[in-house]
Design a protein around this motif. Structure first.
Motif, mmCIF file in Angstrom:
data_model
loop_
_atom_site.group_PDB
_atom_site.id
_atom_site.type_symbol
_atom_site.label_atom_id
_atom_site.label_comp_id
_atom_site.label_asym_id
_atom_site.label_seq_id
_atom_site.Cartn_x
_atom_site.Cartn_y
_atom_site.Cartn_z
ATOM 1 N N THR A 77 37.176 45.009 38.168
ATOM 2 C CA THR A 77 36.122 44.644 39.154
ATOM 3 C C THR A 77 35.619 44.258 38.857
ATOM 4 O O THR A 77 34.318 43.143 39.036
ATOM 5 N N LEU A 78 34.777 45.461 38.033
ATOM 6 C CA LEU A 78 33.047 44.731 37.536
ATOM 7 C C LEU A 78 32.969 44.103 36.681
ATOM 8 O O LEU A 78 32.631 43.091 35.671
ATOM 9 N N GLU A 79 34.945 43.119 35.896
ATOM 10 C CA GLU A 79 34.906 42.623 34.103
ATOM 11 C C GLU A 79 34.251 43.247 33.437
ATOM 12 O O GLU A 79 33.977 42.137 32.398
#
Length: 205
Positions: free
Chosen positions: A169-171
């Motif tokens: 999600t935070l890449e």
């Protein structure tokens, strides 16, 4: 051969070693087929169940014969090595099992995500990939499956899987995310073994 494919094969071999060691621990010294069969089911049981549920065909070890080869190598390593470096079978069984669940929780999670399932379902598929082969192994050798014991086991896999989803999600770089998440599972499980960490008991009984 990509690095991740190589790691996948190594992880399969590790699970096969774990299964063969479990069979050897039950004194199945003269049953080569039984040892090999338990090693095979330990190595592919979780991934096969995952692929069947998600409709991923052909199943990975049917498509690629290299998985069968590394499973047989793992079984052979367990059989040959038991006399000179597996002095106590309980410890290496836990060690190889711990390495396997760290790798395969994240591999299973990644495969589920590649098939565009939702994050929660992918986490469950990761846990199934890592744990179900061990459940089959322990059931066949008449042991209580490790996931039903009081020690931190499935919880470590769940924590690592959630960490991977958060990193995604935070890449965070996928390679870094894989390594950190898999290592966190392995480290948490090893610490649980070393320091006898247990989950709190539910109820008064």
């Amino acid at each position: 051969m990509s690095n991740w494919y190589f790691i996948d094969l190594v992880g399969t071999s590790i699970f096969a070693i774990s299964g063969a060691l479990s069979a050897l621990n039950k004194k199945m010294y003269h049953d080569l087929f039984g040892i090999s069969f338990i090693g095979f089911l330990t190595a592919v049981g979780g991934g096969t169940t995952r692929d069947i549920i998600m409709g991923a065909h052909p199943i990975f070890w049917i498509r690629d014969p290299n998985y069968i080869i590394v499973i047989m190598l793992g079984v052979g390593i367990a059989i040959v090595g038991r006399r000179w470096w597996f002095n106590q079978l309980r410890r290496p069984l836990l060690f190889f099992d711990t390495l396997g669940i760290g790798i395969y929780t994240i591999f299973g999670l990644q495969k589920a995500l590649s098939l565009e399932v939702n994050n929660w379902a992918a986490v469950l598929m990761g846990l199934m990939t890592a744990l179900f082969g061990g459940v089959i192994r322990d059931t066949l050798v008449n042991d209580i499956p490790l996931i039903f014991e009081k020690h931190v086991y499935a919880t470590a896999c769940l924590a690592g899987a959630l960490l991977y989803v958060l990193g995604r999600t935070l890449e965070i770089d996928p390679n870094v995310n894989f390594l950190v998440s898999a290592a966190s599972i392995t480290l948490l499980r090893l610490c649980a073994i070393r320091y006898n960490w247990t989950l709190p008991r539910i109820g008064n009984q």
